[in-house]
Design a protein around this motif. Sequence first.
Motif, PDB file in Angstrom:
ATOM      1  N   TYR A   1       0.812  -1.223   0.000  1.00 10.34           N
ATOM      2  CA  TYR A   1       0.000   0.000   0.000  1.00 10.34           C
ATOM      3  C   TYR A   1       0.842   1.268   0.000  1.00 10.34           C
ATOM      4  N   THR A   2       2.057   1.204   0.553  1.00  9.71           N
ATOM      5  CA  THR A   2       2.826   2.429   0.749  1.00  9.71           C
ATOM      6  C   THR A   2       3.211   3.097  -0.563  1.00  9.71           C
ATOM      7  N   ALA A   3       3.312   2.306  -1.625  1.00 13.64           N
ATOM      8  CA  ALA A   3       3.678   2.866  -2.915  1.00 13.64           C
ATOM      9  C   ALA A   3       2.493   3.535  -3.605  1.00 13.64           C
ATOM     10  N   LEU A   4       1.309   3.409  -3.024  1.00 15.93           N
ATOM     11  CA  LEU A   4       0.093   3.921  -3.653  1.00 15.93           C
ATOM     12  C   LEU A   4      -0.434   5.191  -3.004  1.00 15.93           C
ATOM     13  N   VAL A   5       0.148   5.569  -1.867  1.00 12.64           N
ATOM     14  CA  VAL A   5      -0.405   6.652  -1.062  1.00 12.64           C
ATOM     15  C   VAL A   5       0.038   8.014  -1.595  1.00 12.64           C
ATOM     16  N   ASP A   6      -0.906   8.950  -1.634  1.00  9.64           N
ATOM     17  CA  ASP A   6      -0.585  10.354  -1.840  1.00  9.64           C
ATOM     18  C   ASP A   6      -0.349  10.941  -0.455  1.00  9.64           C
ATOM     19  N   TRP A   7       0.927  11.060  -0.089  1.00 11.40           N
ATOM     20  CA  TRP A   7       1.239  11.435   1.288  1.00 11.40           C
ATOM     21  C   TRP A   7       0.948  12.893   1.578  1.00 11.40           C
ATOM     22  N   ALA A   8       0.577  13.660   0.557  1.00 11.09           N
ATOM     23  CA  ALA A   8       0.113  15.021   0.813  1.00 11.09           C
ATOM     24  C   ALA A   8      -1.301  15.002   1.395  1.00 11.09           C
ATOM     25  N   SER A   9      -1.994  13.872   1.208  1.00  9.61           N
ATOM     26  CA  SER A   9      -3.356  13.717   1.744  1.00  9.61           C
ATOM     27  C   SER A   9      -3.444  12.354   2.429  1.00  9.61           C
ATOM     28  N   PRO A  10      -2.805  12.201   3.593  1.00  8.28           N
ATOM     29  CA  PRO A  10      -2.774  10.901   4.269  1.00  8.28           C
ATOM     30  C   PRO A  10      -4.163  10.436   4.679  1.00  8.28           C
ATOM     31  N   LEU A  11      -4.325   9.122   4.756  1.00  8.55           N
ATOM     32  CA  LEU A  11      -5.588   8.486   5.113  1.00  8.55           C
ATOM     33  C   LEU A  11      -5.441   7.765   6.439  1.00  8.55           C
ATOM     34  N   ASP A  12      -6.522   7.162   6.926  1.00  5.10           N
ATOM     35  CA  ASP A  12      -6.415   6.288   8.087  1.00  5.10           C
ATOM     36  C   ASP A  12      -6.087   4.877   7.608  1.00  5.10           C
ATOM     37  N   GLU A  13      -5.947   3.953   8.558  1.00  5.52           N
ATOM     38  CA  GLU A  13      -5.541   2.596   8.191  1.00  5.52           C
ATOM     39  C   GLU A  13      -6.526   1.934   7.241  1.00  5.52           C
ATOM     40  N   ALA A  14      -7.823   2.159   7.460  1.00  5.26           N
ATOM     41  CA  ALA A  14      -8.826   1.581   6.566  1.00  5.26           C
ATOM     42  C   ALA A  14      -8.668   2.127   5.153  1.00  5.26           C
ATOM     43  N   GLY A  15      -8.345   3.406   5.052  1.00  3.15           N
ATOM     44  CA  GLY A  15      -8.136   4.000   3.737  1.00  3.15           C
ATOM     45  C   GLY A  15      -6.923   3.429   3.035  1.00  3.15           C
ATOM     46  N   TYR A  16      -5.840   3.202   3.799  1.00  3.07           N
ATOM     47  CA  TYR A  16      -4.638   2.614   3.208  1.00  3.07           C
ATOM     48  C   TYR A  16      -4.920   1.197   2.711  1.00  3.07           C
ATOM     49  N   LEU A  17      -5.649   0.425   3.502  1.00  7.34           N
ATOM     50  CA  LEU A  17      -5.986  -0.931   3.089  1.00  7.34           C
ATOM     51  C   LEU A  17      -6.827  -0.907   1.817  1.00  7.34           C
ATOM     52  N   GLN A  18      -7.749   0.028   1.738  1.00  8.57           N
ATOM     53  CA  GLN A  18      -8.611   0.113   0.553  1.00  8.57           C
ATOM     54  C   GLN A  18      -7.798   0.432  -0.695  1.00  8.57           C
ATOM     55  N   LEU A  19      -6.765   1.248  -0.550  1.00  9.11           N
ATOM     56  CA  LEU A  19      -5.899   1.536  -1.693  1.00  9.11           C
ATOM     57  C   LEU A  19      -5.286   0.259  -2.250  1.00  9.11           C
TER      58      LEU A  19
ATOM     59  N   TYR B   1       6.602 -10.269   0.333  1.00 17.11           N
ATOM     60  CA  TYR B   1       6.644  -9.375   1.496  1.00 17.11           C
ATOM     61  C   TYR B   1       5.869  -8.098   1.206  1.00 17.11           C
ATOM     62  N   SER B   2       4.913  -7.792   2.068  1.00 18.39           N
ATOM     63  CA  SER B   2       4.101  -6.591   1.908  1.00 18.39           C
ATOM     64  C   SER B   2       3.681  -6.083   3.278  1.00 18.39           C
ATOM     65  N   ASN B   3       3.918  -4.810   3.529  1.00 13.66           N
ATOM     66  CA  ASN B   3       3.506  -4.222   4.799  1.00 13.66           C
ATOM     67  C   ASN B   3       1.995  -4.187   4.959  1.00 13.66           C
ATOM     68  N   THR B   4       1.273  -4.316   3.857  1.00 14.36           N
ATOM     69  CA  THR B   4      -0.180  -4.335   3.919  1.00 14.36           C
ATOM     70  C   THR B   4      -0.676  -5.504   4.768  1.00 14.36           C
ATOM     71  N   ASN B   5       0.044  -6.618   4.756  1.00 21.40           N
ATOM     72  CA  ASN B   5      -0.359  -7.777   5.557  1.00 21.40           C
ATOM     73  C   ASN B   5      -0.433  -7.423   7.037  1.00 21.40           C
ATOM     74  N   TYR B   6       0.559  -6.695   7.521  1.00 21.12           N
ATOM     75  CA  TYR B   6       0.603  -6.392   8.954  1.00 21.12           C
ATOM     76  C   TYR B   6      -0.210  -5.150   9.305  1.00 21.12           C
ATOM     77  N   LEU B   7      -0.432  -4.292   8.335  1.00 21.45           N
ATOM     78  CA  LEU B   7      -1.447  -3.252   8.495  1.00 21.45           C
ATOM     79  C   LEU B   7      -2.795  -3.906   8.777  1.00 21.45           C
ATOM     80  N   ALA B   8      -3.145  -4.906   7.966  1.00 22.16           N
ATOM     81  CA  ALA B   8      -4.421  -5.601   8.134  1.00 22.16           C
ATOM     82  C   ALA B   8      -4.476  -6.358   9.460  1.00 22.16           C
TER      83      ALA B   8
END
Length: 379
Positions: free
Chosen positions: A146-164, A180-187
């Motif tokens: 998920y981290t490669a998909l985020v527009d960090w100028a407009s950060p989201l909450d964890e649910a928003g990151y997972l949805q991305l 290996y993906s940080n999304t797994n441990y976010l979830a």
Amino acid sequence: MRRRTRVMAAALLAGVLTATAAPLATAVPSAAHGEAVRSRPGDPVQARLDALVARDGVPGALAYGGGRTWTAGTAELGTDRPMVGADASVRLASDTKPFTAVAVMRLVSEGGLGLDDRAGRYLPQLADSRVTVRQLLKQRSGLTEYTALVDWASPLDEAGYLQLAIDHGQDFAPGTRWGYSNTNYLALGMIIEQVTGGDFRTYIDKAILRPLRLDHTYWPAEEEFGLRGPHAHNYGVSPADPGAGVVDVTELPGYQFGASGGLVSTPRDLNAFWDGLFGGRLLPARTLRLMTHDTSDVGGRDVYPRGSRYGYGLASFPLSCGGVYWGHGGDLPGNSVEGGRASGGRGTVTVYTTTWTAEGRPLRRVLAAADAALCAGTR
């Protein structure tokens, strides 16, 4: 945080380093800076740390195991401060994942969660997915980073990151590969919250940090960028101004690293965590055995040497003296952490560097320092 988390770190840093990054006043210390390098001739651990400083440009390096501390380099460039010791604060980065995994497995052992439960049972975003809790733990879900998909100028909450990550689509079908993906441990952090009804940080404090008396291990507050207590400065390339080269990146938005990489600890506390876990103080023996026996071959991939395997938030690394050590590693632009506990009761070690050392010759030296510390009594 391992390889892909560097993407997250770079993105998050961009928002805070514009104000905090400062060019280094001096070059990285070399062997000529005798006051910054503590040498113990003939000691293989010390030799690796000294080489990291003198040959690889690492500002400071530390190894701690068996009640002994080895150091090389300096805690702060441009000063004569010696490298910090085993009680200094260190950002754990992806060494946070074993804590999250143990928290999940405690819930499993208590019957509040099933390994083969669909993640969608707890997270509505995954309601149509076949991804299971077990696959998240093992990095076999196929959820994209998920981290490669985020527009960090407009950060989201964890649910928003997972949805991305979900909207982007799977990297592979669940269970078919390791990735290996940080999304797994976010979830997984979100699942802990659904099962316990509270923040995952609170549960990990209660289930792990307090029982083991890890009094110097903590989750940074939301607006906390610095490190508490004694610590070394960290150095890396700021994504806000990569042309400036290596700068001081000690201050980071650690809260945002969450269940994938947010913990701050000390080498002494981290060793105590490994000893507590493998000493049977956190999980039933059968649960711990599952974490280290239901594994994927990851040897030769990413940061893992040949012969390594990845289980449930734990990785095994082969030892030159036979057997393995079980642990994890973590990396940020300003530091790397490696280590764990060896099989056969041969001890526990943490190796820490004050800049990123997650590939090539520096990584080999870090792994060799851990190996030398754990194999010292067998030669």
